[in-house]
Design an enzyme around this catalytic site. Structure first.
Site, PDB file in Angstrom:
ATOM      1  CG  HIS A 176      -6.665  21.268   7.866  1.00  0.00           C
ATOM      2  ND1 HIS A 176      -5.853  20.466   6.949  1.00  0.00           N
ATOM      3  CD2 HIS A 176      -7.760  20.869   7.154  1.00  0.00           C
ATOM      4  CE1 HIS A 176      -6.077  19.885   5.948  1.00  0.00           C
ATOM      5  NE2 HIS A 176      -7.755  20.610   5.682  1.00  0.00           N
ATOM      6  CD  GLU A 232      -2.577  26.576   9.330  1.00  0.00           C
ATOM      7  OE1 GLU A 232      -3.658  26.315  10.031  1.00  0.00           O
ATOM      8  OE2 GLU A 232      -2.967  25.408   8.405  1.00  0.00           O
ATOM      9  N   GLY A 236      -5.677  28.902   4.948  1.00  0.00           N
ATOM     10  CA  GLY A 236      -6.506  27.815   4.548  1.00  0.00           C
ATOM     11  C   GLY A 236      -6.751  27.237   3.151  1.00  0.00           C
ATOM     12  CB  ILE A 257      -2.947  35.347  10.301  1.00  0.00           C
ATOM     13  CG1 ILE A 257      -1.931  36.392  11.191  1.00  0.00           C
ATOM     14  CG2 ILE A 257      -2.134  34.861   9.628  1.00  0.00           C
ATOM     15  CD1 ILE A 257      -1.126  37.308  10.339  1.00  0.00           C
ATOM     16  N   GLY A 298      -1.717  42.574  16.487  1.00  0.00           N
ATOM     17  CA  GLY A 298      -2.983  43.474  15.873  1.00  0.00           C
ATOM     18  C   GLY A 298      -2.949  43.024  14.096  1.00  0.00           C
ATOM     19  CB  SER A 304      -6.073  24.719  12.365  1.00  0.00           C
ATOM     20  OG  SER A 304      -6.351  24.260  11.737  1.00  0.00           O
ATOM     21  CG  ASP A 359      -1.552   1.270   1.889  1.00  0.00           C
ATOM     22  OD1 ASP A 359      -2.101   1.696   0.522  1.00  0.00           O
ATOM     23  OD2 ASP A 359      -1.742   2.368   2.814  1.00  0.00           O
ATOM     24  CB  VAL A 369      -7.511  29.073  11.419  1.00  0.00           C
ATOM     25  CG1 VAL A 369      -5.707  29.070  10.863  1.00  0.00           C
ATOM     26  CG2 VAL A 369      -7.376  29.332  12.950  1.00  0.00           C
TER      27      VAL A 369
END
Length: 629
Positions: A357, A352, A400, A397, A394, A355, A318, A388
């Site tokens: 993900h 991130e 995605g 960001i 300040g 997040s 595989d 995200v």
């Protein structure tokens, strides 16, 4: 005398023989020789009857084993009144079988059940309209009670219980256990969701499309069961020596009887011809090999698997999670509009942190490895399946997918990606900042493994995967694998491996989708450290460490084990035949011969124990052929 209940249940014949021998010795010491005689004779006759039944069943299946010789030896020794020698034969016969069974049990004791991975509970949404609380409530029900069209809730990080239609607007699903795809898959309302896939970090609602028994995960389990049942029964290594060894032994014993004119001589020879070295040496050798393999991080399910592994001539792999890591890694940072690589990576990795993900972990890891200290956000939120938003120092960001980023920076453009790559796009303060490209890397050790297998009489190596053709071909070229089959369903893999030549065929995989083909292959090896329980249950061997190089260890140890087992068997045969020839002169009484046979057993066993040790395989020193790109 206290005996373990498990011993009595698992090995009743061995237990009976041990008790009988103790009883016979005790009765003889008390002077009750006649009673001792009958106790011993009755036990031997019982074992003769059971052995005869098993022998007939085996012959009807076309298998001629060593039970034939053991049966003749027991009958002959009883016929001439040597019941003690007959008891010793029975002890070694039942002891060898118990040892072989113990080896099988020990090899598989660390493996978990397939059903551990199967969803058991579903959360059904039930209307309470007209009641005290007007609205909906969730009830937990057994998965078998789910009906078609039921509305189900799948909570974050839960396995989808049955096949269904997505009712939530969007969902991010980990389908790696079913399709082998290493990256999360986005689904939209109205699309089908398979059972067995892992939900993301947002609760979703599905409408049951099929009942549990008809859903994808259960169908894979059925494929596993069918593949296991279709495997031909394995003939024990020692049984292959049965017919010639039996013929030679009976000829020597018959000639001795004819020359001496005394049936006792026939029994004296056959006592030394009992197949104890064959029955015990091979299981001991295999047990040693199984123990050695376990120490290296590979659990092999029995001696028959060791033998097949040693004789493998074809191999199938595989891709995702097996030849590749299944963990996306940073390929390159592509800044735009005046941003610098380090600045873009730091800000994106910092965002991130908020997040879940799969790409987020790869980006965070890359930034930390490059020495960046991630920044904290004053505010952050994640839009499932999209990206995200984080506010850091300040600055806004946004990280995605491209379509999501274009809502904040319309000038964002898709970047060109190679096979297996995926990009995370970023917008900073409303300006397109660039993209970060990641890829699922080939496992360390995969390339040397493939080259080493080619040196081990494994002439046919191929990749079978559910991934796209472009991705699969790219990885195959890196590993110098010539034959590639992509975009496959579980049944397609089974069909390919069944047709693969020459045999035996080795299959290596890790996900639920690999379970059927692991079961169908002559030898299936599962990557158990990160793979699914289903794959581990279906496979013949399981790698407990997250290393593809352990496949080479499994093959190497199996070859060494089989070689030692064969040598131990031949040592036992040669010594037995030598003693039989001496016994033809009448110099070795039956009881003495039975004990001398134990010396032969001891020599064969001590030699077989050499499988516990051996020179380790240094795969990293294997010289590689040039890659064909």
């Amino acid at each position: 005398m206290r005996l373990n209940k498990n011993l009595i249940t698992r090995y009743p014949i061995l237990t009976l023989v041990i008790i009988t021998i103790v009883a016979v010795i005790s009765l003889n010491l008390l002077g009750k020789n006649t009673i001792a005689l009958w106790v011993g004779v009755i036990t031997v006759l019982l074992v003769i009857g059971l052995t005869a039944i098993d022998m007939i069943k085996s012959i009807m299946r076309g298998i001629f084993g060593l039970d034939i010789l053991a049966l003749v030896a027991m009958i002959a020794t009883l016929a001439v009144g040597e019941y003690v020698a007959a008891l010793i034969i029975v002890l070694m016969l039942s002891g060898g079988e118990a040892l072989e069974d113990y080896a099988e049990r020990r090899a598989s004791k660390e493996l978990t059940s397939l059903l551990d991975k199967t969803p058991q509970i579903a959360h059904r949404l039930v209307s309470t309209a007209g009641g005290i609380d007007d609205g909906e409530r969730i009830e937990d029900i057994d998965i078998t009670k789910v009906n078609v069209d039921d509305i189900l809730i799948v909570r974050p990080s839960e396995i989808v219980p049955v096949d269904g239609i997505l009712m939530t607007e969007e969902a991010s699903l980990d389908e790696s256990s079913i399709t082998g795809e290493s990256l999360p898959v986005s689904k939209r309302s109205g699309e089908e969701v398979f059972s067995g896939v892992l939900n993301g970090n947002q609760a979703i609602k599905i409408m049951a499309l099929r009942i549990s028994a008809d859903s994808q995960f259960q169908q894979i389990i059925k494929l596993v069961e069918q593949a296991q049942k279709s495997k031909a029964p394995t003939v024990r290594l020692a049984d292959r020596f049965a017919v010639p060894f039996t013929i030679v032994s009976l000829l020597i014993a018959g000639i001795a009887w004819a020359i001496a004119g005394d049936p006792l001589r026939f029994a004296q020879v056959l006592v030394l011809a009992t197949p104890c070295p064959l029955l015990i040496a091979a299981p001991v050798a295999f047990l040693g090999g199984l123990s050695r393999a376990a120490k290296t991080g590979v659990v092999i399910k029995g001696g028959s698997v060791v033998e097949k592994l040693a004789r493998v001539q074809s191999a199938a792999f595989d891709k995702t999670g097996t030849l590749t890591r299944g963990e996306p890694e940073l390929v390159k940072v592509m800044p735009q509009n005046g941003f610098h690589e380090d600045e873009l990576l730091l800000l994106v990795a910092s965002a991130e942190q908020y997040s879940s993900h799969v790409l987020a972990e790869g980006i965070r890891k890359a930034a930390i490895e490059q020495g960046h200290a991630l920044l904290s956000a004053t505010e952050a939120s994640e839009q499932a399946t999209n990206g995200v938003i984080a506010y850091i120092d300040g600055r806004e960001i946004v990280v995605g997918k491209l379509a999501y980023i274009q809502k904040f920076a319309s000038e964002a453009e898709r970047v060109e990606l190679a096979a297996g790559e995926l990009a995370a796009y970023a917008a900073i303060d409303g300006l397109y900042a660039g993209a970060i490209v990641l890829s699922d890397k080939v496992r360390v050790g995969a390339a040397p493994l493939i080259e080493w297998l080619k040196t081990q009489n494994i002439s046919n190596i191929m990749m079978v995967t559910g991934d796209s053709k472009q991705t699969a071909t790219s990885i195959a070229r890196m590993l110098n694998i010539q034959e590639v089959h992509s975009e496959l369903l579980p049944q397609d893999k089974v069909d390919l491996v069944h047709a693969m030549q020459p045999k035996p065929v080795l299959m290596v995989g890790d996900g639920v989708n690999d379970a059927p083909v692991l079961a169908a292959a002559d030898v299936g090896i599962a990557m158990g450290a990160r793979g699914s329980t289903a794959a581990g249950e279906a496979a013949d061997a399981v790698i407990l460490q997250d290393s593809i190089a352990k496949v080479a260890d499994a093959v190497h140890i199996s070859k060494h084990t089989l070689r030692i087992a064969l040598q131990a068997i031949w040592i036992g045969i040669i010594m037995s035949i030598g003693l039989m020839l001496i016994a033809t002169t009448g110099m070795i009484p039956a009881v003495v011969g039975a004990f001398m046979q134990e010396v032969v057993d001891l020599v064969a066993i001590l030699y077989a124990l050499r499988t516990l040790n051996g020179k380790p395989l240094e795969l990293n020193k294997i010289s590689r052929q040039p890659l064909k790109v």
